[in-house]
Design a protein around this motif. Structure first.
Motif, PDB file in Angstrom:
ATOM      1  N   ILE A  48       0.843  -1.197   0.000  1.00  0.00           N
ATOM      2  CA  ILE A  48       0.000   0.000   0.000  1.00  0.00           C
ATOM      3  C   ILE A  48       0.878   1.247   0.000  1.00  0.00           C
ATOM      4  CG2 ILE A  48      -1.669   1.350   1.331  1.00  0.00           C
ATOM      5  CD1 ILE A  48      -2.911  -1.346   2.219  1.00  0.00           C
ATOM      6  N   LYS A  49       1.936   1.245   0.803  1.00  0.00           N
ATOM      7  CA  LYS A  49       2.846   2.395   0.842  1.00  0.00           C
ATOM      8  C   LYS A  49       3.497   2.616  -0.518  1.00  0.00           C
ATOM      9  CE  LYS A  49       6.935   4.355   3.097  1.00  0.00           C
ATOM     10  NZ  LYS A  49       7.169   5.201   1.956  1.00  0.00           N
ATOM     11  N   GLY A  50       3.973   1.553  -1.166  1.00  0.00           N
ATOM     12  CA  GLY A  50       4.599   1.679  -2.471  1.00  0.00           C
ATOM     13  C   GLY A  50       3.657   2.290  -3.497  1.00  0.00           C
ATOM     14  N   TRP A  51       2.410   1.831  -3.490  1.00  0.00           N
ATOM     15  CA  TRP A  51       1.402   2.390  -4.388  1.00  0.00           C
ATOM     16  C   TRP A  51       1.139   3.853  -4.048  1.00  0.00           C
ATOM     17  CZ3 TRP A  51      -3.414   3.930  -2.371  1.00  0.00           C
ATOM     18  CH2 TRP A  51      -4.324   4.388  -3.323  1.00  0.00           C
ATOM     19  N   SER A  52       0.955   4.128  -2.765  1.00  0.00           N
ATOM     20  CA  SER A  52       0.624   5.475  -2.318  1.00  0.00           C
ATOM     21  C   SER A  52       1.746   6.470  -2.586  1.00  0.00           C
ATOM     22  CB  SER A  52       0.289   5.457  -0.821  1.00  0.00           C
ATOM     23  OG  SER A  52       0.074   6.769  -0.348  1.00  0.00           O
ATOM     24  N   ASP A  53       2.991   6.027  -2.465  1.00  0.00           N
ATOM     25  CA  ASP A  53       4.121   6.929  -2.711  1.00  0.00           C
ATOM     26  C   ASP A  53       4.057   7.550  -4.100  1.00  0.00           C
ATOM     27  OD1 ASP A  53       5.174   6.458  -0.193  1.00  0.00           O
ATOM     28  OD2 ASP A  53       6.773   5.122  -0.892  1.00  0.00           O
ATOM     29  N   ASN A  54       3.529   6.808  -5.063  1.00  0.00           N
ATOM     30  CA  ASN A  54       3.459   7.292  -6.440  1.00  0.00           C
ATOM     31  C   ASN A  54       2.103   7.865  -6.828  1.00  0.00           C
ATOM     32  OD1 ASN A  54       6.125   6.551  -7.195  1.00  0.00           O
ATOM     33  ND2 ASN A  54       5.451   4.433  -7.301  1.00  0.00           N
ATOM     34  N   GLU A  55       1.017   7.320  -6.239  1.00  0.00           N
ATOM     35  CA  GLU A  55      -0.304   7.635  -6.771  1.00  0.00           C
ATOM     36  C   GLU A  55      -1.296   8.253  -5.779  1.00  0.00           C
ATOM     37  OE1 GLU A  55      -1.947   4.457  -9.158  1.00  0.00           O
ATOM     38  OE2 GLU A  55       0.072   3.679  -9.548  1.00  0.00           O
ATOM     39  N   PHE A  56      -0.936   8.323  -4.501  1.00  0.00           N
ATOM     40  CA  PHE A  56      -1.929   8.789  -3.534  1.00  0.00           C
ATOM     41  C   PHE A  56      -1.333   9.881  -2.651  1.00  0.00           C
ATOM     42  CE2 PHE A  56      -5.648   7.847  -0.729  1.00  0.00           C
ATOM     43  CZ  PHE A  56      -6.620   7.802  -1.705  1.00  0.00           C
ATOM     44  N   ILE A  57      -0.771   9.533  -1.512  1.00  0.00           N
ATOM     45  CA  ILE A  57      -0.175  10.529  -0.626  1.00  0.00           C
ATOM     46  C   ILE A  57       1.014  11.205  -1.307  1.00  0.00           C
ATOM     47  CG2 ILE A  57       0.973  10.937   1.600  1.00  0.00           C
ATOM     48  CD1 ILE A  57      -1.977  10.264   1.931  1.00  0.00           C
ATOM     49  N   GLY A  58       1.867  10.426  -1.934  1.00  0.00           N
ATOM     50  CA  GLY A  58       3.043  10.974  -2.619  1.00  0.00           C
ATOM     51  C   GLY A  58       2.693  11.852  -3.803  1.00  0.00           C
ATOM     52  N   ALA A  59       1.483  11.710  -4.320  1.00  0.00           N
ATOM     53  CA  ALA A  59       1.015  12.532  -5.435  1.00  0.00           C
ATOM     54  C   ALA A  59       0.222  13.741  -4.930  1.00  0.00           C
ATOM     55  CB  ALA A  59       0.160  11.696  -6.386  1.00  0.00           C
ATOM     56  N   HIS A  60       0.308  14.013  -3.621  1.00  0.00           N
ATOM     57  CA  HIS A  60      -0.357  15.157  -2.996  1.00  0.00           C
ATOM     58  C   HIS A  60      -1.857  15.157  -3.269  1.00  0.00           C
ATOM     59  CE1 HIS A  60       3.637  16.567  -2.125  1.00  0.00           C
ATOM     60  NE2 HIS A  60       3.948  16.413  -3.406  1.00  0.00           N
ATOM     61  N   GLY A  61      -2.458  13.966  -3.176  1.00  0.00           N
ATOM     62  CA  GLY A  61      -3.880  13.826  -3.463  1.00  0.00           C
ATOM     63  C   GLY A  61      -4.773  14.457  -2.418  1.00  0.00           C
ATOM     64  N   THR A  62      -5.897  14.960  -2.885  1.00  0.00           N
ATOM     65  CA  THR A  62      -6.946  15.464  -1.999  1.00  0.00           C
ATOM     66  C   THR A  62      -8.296  14.994  -2.530  1.00  0.00           C
ATOM     67  OG1 THR A  62      -7.128  17.552  -3.202  1.00  0.00           O
ATOM     68  CG2 THR A  62      -5.677  17.524  -1.268  1.00  0.00           C
ATOM     69  N   LEU A  63      -9.211  14.780  -1.606  1.00  0.00           N
ATOM     70  CA  LEU A  63     -10.545  14.314  -1.951  1.00  0.00           C
ATOM     71  C   LEU A  63     -11.585  15.283  -1.409  1.00  0.00           C
ATOM     72  CD1 LEU A  63     -12.478  12.151  -3.074  1.00  0.00           C
ATOM     73  CD2 LEU A  63     -12.302  10.987  -0.861  1.00  0.00           C
ATOM     74  N   ALA A  64     -12.342  15.892  -2.310  1.00  0.00           N
ATOM     75  CA  ALA A  64     -13.467  16.740  -1.928  1.00  0.00           C
ATOM     76  C   ALA A  64     -14.718  15.867  -1.967  1.00  0.00           C
ATOM     77  CB  ALA A  64     -13.598  17.921  -2.878  1.00  0.00           C
ATOM     78  N   VAL A  65     -15.228  15.535  -0.792  1.00  0.00           N
ATOM     79  CA  VAL A  65     -16.355  14.606  -0.676  1.00  0.00           C
ATOM     80  C   VAL A  65     -17.637  15.251  -1.175  1.00  0.00           C
ATOM     81  CG1 VAL A  65     -17.740  13.267   0.953  1.00  0.00           C
ATOM     82  CG2 VAL A  65     -15.258  13.423   1.248  1.00  0.00           C
ATOM     83  N   GLU A  66     -18.356  14.506  -2.028  1.00  0.00           N
ATOM     84  CA  GLU A  66     -19.630  14.974  -2.576  1.00  0.00           C
ATOM     85  C   GLU A  66     -20.814  14.146  -2.085  1.00  0.00           C
ATOM     86  OE1 GLU A  66     -18.808  14.661  -6.744  1.00  0.00           O
ATOM     87  OE2 GLU A  66     -17.538  16.454  -6.755  1.00  0.00           O
TER      88      GLU A  66
END
Length: 109
Positions: A48-66
């Motif tokens: 999960i960390k490896g994936w996130s480093d590139n595509e989630f937390i590491g990609a400075h992701g944000t989620l605006a909940v609708e």
């Protein structure tokens, strides 16, 4: 139920993601937790960390909940995902086990 109230532990998870808190993000999952990102499955903290480093937390992701929907042990959050990796309306389905996330499945919103 569909509304904007996000139940725990998903609410804390979304907050951790939006503040780019990698430790809180990873700690939100069970030991054998998994992320299913459009059919690519990452299981356990290391994957999960490896994936996130590139595509989630590491990609400075944000989620605006609708939208939020709760059905049994599943919490579905639909929102606008923005990151340096991918952008767009996405559906996040969380399978909750106790006070942790067992699985997060990401699909088109």
């Amino acid at each position: 139920m569909t509304d904007q109230t996000i139940p725990e532990p998903v609410a804390a998870f979304v907050e951790a993601v939006n503040r780019h808190d990698e430790s809180a993000f990873l700690d939100a999952f069970t030991q054998d937790g998994a992320v299913d990102d459009w059919g690519r499955v990452f299981t356990g903290r290391e994957q999960i960390k490896g994936w996130s480093d590139n595509e989630f937390i590491g990609a400075h992701g944000t989620l605006a909940v609708e939208e939020v929907e709760v059905a049994g042990g599943a919490v579905t959050v639909i929102g606008d995902w923005r990151s340096t990796h991918a952008n767009g309306r996405s559906r996040f389905v969380f399978d909750v086990e106790g006070d942790l996330i067992k699985r997060m499945t990401i699909r088109e919103g």
